[in-house]
Motif scaffolding. Sequence first.
Motif, PDB file in Angstrom:
ATOM      1  N   GLY A  70      12.235  85.498 170.912  1.00  0.00           N
ATOM      2  CA  GLY A  70      11.915  86.595 169.820  1.00  0.00           C
ATOM      3  C   GLY A  70      12.072  86.081 168.475  1.00  0.00           C
ATOM      4  N   TRP A  71      13.491  85.546 168.571  1.00  0.00           N
ATOM      5  CA  TRP A  71      13.792  85.123 167.174  1.00  0.00           C
ATOM      6  C   TRP A  71      13.181  84.026 166.471  1.00  0.00           C
ATOM      7  CZ3 TRP A  71      15.847  80.951 164.611  1.00  0.00           C
ATOM      8  CH2 TRP A  71      16.520  81.170 163.519  1.00  0.00           C
ATOM      9  N   THR A  72      12.847  82.875 167.465  1.00  0.00           N
ATOM     10  CA  THR A  72      12.121  81.797 167.084  1.00  0.00           C
ATOM     11  C   THR A  72      10.605  82.146 166.673  1.00  0.00           C
ATOM     12  OG1 THR A  72      13.176  80.508 168.868  1.00  0.00           O
ATOM     13  CG2 THR A  72      11.219  79.465 168.048  1.00  0.00           C
ATOM     14  N   ILE A  73      10.036  83.122 167.275  1.00  0.00           N
ATOM     15  CA  ILE A  73       8.755  83.245 166.746  1.00  0.00           C
ATOM     16  C   ILE A  73       8.695  84.029 165.668  1.00  0.00           C
ATOM     17  CG2 ILE A  73       6.621  84.938 167.431  1.00  0.00           C
ATOM     18  CD1 ILE A  73       7.034  82.093 169.000  1.00  0.00           C
ATOM     19  N   THR A  74       9.662  84.966 165.409  1.00  0.00           N
ATOM     20  CA  THR A  74       9.655  85.874 164.248  1.00  0.00           C
ATOM     21  C   THR A  74       9.803  84.861 162.797  1.00  0.00           C
ATOM     22  OG1 THR A  74      10.429  87.648 165.314  1.00  0.00           O
ATOM     23  CG2 THR A  74      10.870  87.597 162.983  1.00  0.00           C
ATOM     24  N   LYS A  75      10.832  84.133 163.037  1.00  0.00           N
ATOM     25  CA  LYS A  75      11.160  83.007 161.735  1.00  0.00           C
ATOM     26  C   LYS A  75      10.222  82.150 161.605  1.00  0.00           C
ATOM     27  CE  LYS A  75      15.195  85.117 161.416  1.00  0.00           C
ATOM     28  NZ  LYS A  75      15.320  86.150 160.413  1.00  0.00           N
ATOM     29  N   LEU A  76       9.472  81.627 162.678  1.00  0.00           N
ATOM     30  CA  LEU A  76       8.416  80.664 162.433  1.00  0.00           C
ATOM     31  C   LEU A  76       7.333  81.375 161.369  1.00  0.00           C
ATOM     32  CD1 LEU A  76       8.199  78.714 165.682  1.00  0.00           C
ATOM     33  CD2 LEU A  76       8.998  77.922 163.347  1.00  0.00           C
ATOM     34  N   ARG A  77       7.026  82.641 161.996  1.00  0.00           N
ATOM     35  CA  ARG A  77       6.133  83.334 161.235  1.00  0.00           C
ATOM     36  C   ARG A  77       6.321  83.951 159.955  1.00  0.00           C
ATOM     37  NH1 ARG A  77       3.675  86.841 166.382  1.00  0.00           N
ATOM     38  NH2 ARG A  77       2.639  85.166 167.425  1.00  0.00           N
ATOM     39  N   ASN A  78       7.607  84.032 159.731  1.00  0.00           N
ATOM     40  CA  ASN A  78       8.081  84.181 158.329  1.00  0.00           C
ATOM     41  C   ASN A  78       7.924  83.171 157.447  1.00  0.00           C
ATOM     42  OD1 ASN A  78       8.778  86.857 158.981  1.00  0.00           O
ATOM     43  ND2 ASN A  78      11.053  86.354 159.403  1.00  0.00           N
TER      44      ASN A  78
ATOM     45  N   THR B 104       5.931  80.792 152.814  1.00  0.00           N
ATOM     46  CA  THR B 104       5.509  79.325 151.933  1.00  0.00           C
ATOM     47  C   THR B 104       4.139  79.221 152.176  1.00  0.00           C
ATOM     48  OG1 THR B 104       5.659  78.249 154.242  1.00  0.00           O
ATOM     49  CG2 THR B 104       7.795  78.221 152.768  1.00  0.00           C
ATOM     50  N   GLY B 105       3.362  79.916 152.876  1.00  0.00           N
ATOM     51  CA  GLY B 105       1.919  79.744 153.010  1.00  0.00           C
ATOM     52  C   GLY B 105       1.562  78.322 153.916  1.00  0.00           C
TER      53      GLY B 105
ATOM     54  N   GLN C 146      17.582  80.316 156.612  1.00  0.00           N
ATOM     55  CA  GLN C 146      16.683  81.215 156.629  1.00  0.00           C
ATOM     56  C   GLN C 146      17.259  82.232 155.226  1.00  0.00           C
ATOM     57  OE1 GLN C 146      13.651  82.065 158.153  1.00  0.00           O
ATOM     58  NE2 GLN C 146      14.345  80.123 159.347  1.00  0.00           N
ATOM     59  N   PRO C 147      16.157  82.821 154.327  1.00  0.00           N
ATOM     60  CA  PRO C 147      16.482  83.581 153.203  1.00  0.00           C
ATOM     61  C   PRO C 147      17.215  84.864 153.714  1.00  0.00           C
ATOM     62  CG  PRO C 147      14.124  83.330 153.611  1.00  0.00           C
ATOM     63  CD  PRO C 147      14.655  82.518 154.749  1.00  0.00           C
ATOM     64  N   PHE C 148      17.895  85.162 153.057  1.00  0.00           N
ATOM     65  CA  PHE C 148      18.455  86.717 153.315  1.00  0.00           C
ATOM     66  C   PHE C 148      17.660  87.701 152.995  1.00  0.00           C
ATOM     67  CE2 PHE C 148      22.431  83.826 152.061  1.00  0.00           C
ATOM     68  CZ  PHE C 148      22.879  84.166 153.472  1.00  0.00           C
ATOM     69  N   SER C 149      16.636  87.456 151.886  1.00  0.00           N
ATOM     70  CA  SER C 149      15.726  88.779 151.514  1.00  0.00           C
ATOM     71  C   SER C 149      14.370  88.006 151.876  1.00  0.00           C
ATOM     72  CB  SER C 149      15.757  88.810 150.170  1.00  0.00           C
ATOM     73  OG  SER C 149      14.683  90.112 150.062  1.00  0.00           O
ATOM     74  N   SER C 150      13.472  88.771 152.868  1.00  0.00           N
ATOM     75  CA  SER C 150      12.270  88.587 153.205  1.00  0.00           C
ATOM     76  C   SER C 150      11.124  88.821 152.231  1.00  0.00           C
ATOM     77  CB  SER C 150      12.058  89.250 154.643  1.00  0.00           C
ATOM     78  OG  SER C 150      11.878  90.805 154.315  1.00  0.00           O
ATOM     79  N   THR C 151      11.484  89.360 150.982  1.00  0.00           N
ATOM     80  CA  THR C 151      10.547  89.738 149.827  1.00  0.00           C
ATOM     81  C   THR C 151      10.933  88.947 148.591  1.00  0.00           C
ATOM     82  OG1 THR C 151      12.081  91.499 149.199  1.00  0.00           O
ATOM     83  CG2 THR C 151      10.298  92.046 150.819  1.00  0.00           C
ATOM     84  N   ALA C 152      12.360  88.344 148.426  1.00  0.00           N
ATOM     85  CA  ALA C 152      12.407  87.688 147.379  1.00  0.00           C
ATOM     86  C   ALA C 152      11.596  86.265 147.373  1.00  0.00           C
ATOM     87  CB  ALA C 152      14.029  87.194 147.385  1.00  0.00           C
TER      88      ALA C 152
ATOM     89  N   LEU D 280      10.906  82.282 146.956  1.00  0.00           N
ATOM     90  CA  LEU D 280      11.497  81.209 147.257  1.00  0.00           C
ATOM     91  C   LEU D 280      11.419  79.962 146.369  1.00  0.00           C
ATOM     92  CD1 LEU D 280      10.625  80.735 150.985  1.00  0.00           C
ATOM     93  CD2 LEU D 280      12.854  81.663 149.881  1.00  0.00           C
ATOM     94  N   ASN D 281      12.622  79.260 145.837  1.00  0.00           N
ATOM     95  CA  ASN D 281      12.316  78.143 145.265  1.00  0.00           C
ATOM     96  C   ASN D 281      11.883  77.024 145.977  1.00  0.00           C
ATOM     97  OD1 ASN D 281      14.444  76.356 146.485  1.00  0.00           O
ATOM     98  ND2 ASN D 281      15.878  78.061 145.748  1.00  0.00           N
ATOM     99  N   PRO D 282      11.099  75.853 145.293  1.00  0.00           N
ATOM    100  CA  PRO D 282      10.844  75.103 145.898  1.00  0.00           C
ATOM    101  C   PRO D 282      11.315  74.200 147.197  1.00  0.00           C
ATOM    102  CG  PRO D 282      10.027  74.851 143.694  1.00  0.00           C
ATOM    103  CD  PRO D 282      11.030  75.696 143.768  1.00  0.00           C
TER     104      PRO D 282
END
Length: 348
Positions: free
Chosen positions: A246-254, A259-260, A209-215, A217-219
Amino acid sequence: MDHLILLFARLTDFAARDRPRKIKAKTKADEDMRKLATQDPLSWTPDQPSQGMPNAPQQTHGPPPMYGMMPAPGHIHLPSAFDQSRQDHLNEANKIIVQDAELETATFAAEREWSDIWAAIDILEQAFGPDFQPLSPDHMTPLSTPFGPAIYYRTYSIACTWCLFYTARMYATRVAPGMPPAAMAASGVAAPRTAHWGNTIGRICAGLQPFSSTAPLNPSHGAALMDSCMGLFHAGIQFRDAAQRGWTITKLRNVARLTGWQTSALIASGCERAWMAAAEMGKGPPYTRTMNATAKDDRVSGRSRDANLGPPKDNNDRRFITMNPGARVYWAMGILSAEEDMKQLKLD
């Protein structure tokens, strides 16, 4: 990675071919249990008389029967030579014995093939060299998760390889010959054995998982997040802890947001459906589904649909494609199928 793909192919082929045998075995077990449940223990009588000598002759009343003449009034005893029902009963008993022998032979062959596949998985794990091992704590950023400390590897591809490898372990355990034919039931039965691998997949995905949810991502990082979703799906359906869910659902939606790749959001909805189904059957703790009301897909937003409309259709242009929308299998039937689904799904 090629070896892993081949192992998944072998497991999928084995599970498809072994499915009819599992259904026959389950049907036989259900019939045996039904017979035991309906049998009255007080109605059982021994074959031999309880008093007197075992071979004591039975006394008869009246003259001996004269075959070929007018029968005497009263209960008629059909001679054994003309009793066809007895022969039919013997033929049916012989047929059942043959069927049981065939089922036992098929079960032995399935167990042997499954053991060969499991041995191949062990060989692949032994082939992973030191470069595939996790980084030492000195080279890792400490990150606490509901599954334990996050695990980091040298490259994203190595992390995805291990994620899929533990997924193969879980999949192989769930399709073992002794497991139920329905995937949801098998995942519940195998959960005590696969819990450790599921937690390890969670720790590996946490390290991706990325450390920042707004930065941005590289491909390569985005591709690794997408690849890890399948392992998180197989592991997620067996999670019972609220924090892990809860962690699983949050990360999957992130992942879907960063990534789209909207399939990740569908995987999150699939996990929630699995948890809700397990709670309804009394096999898991209660769970309240969280929905994204702004999603266009009804399967993600939770918007109700008319049951007569069938499964939701895609928004892509399909003017030149002829298909039956009702024949599509939604919600990853191979992972989330229940008992009734396996009865209705005809693959043979």
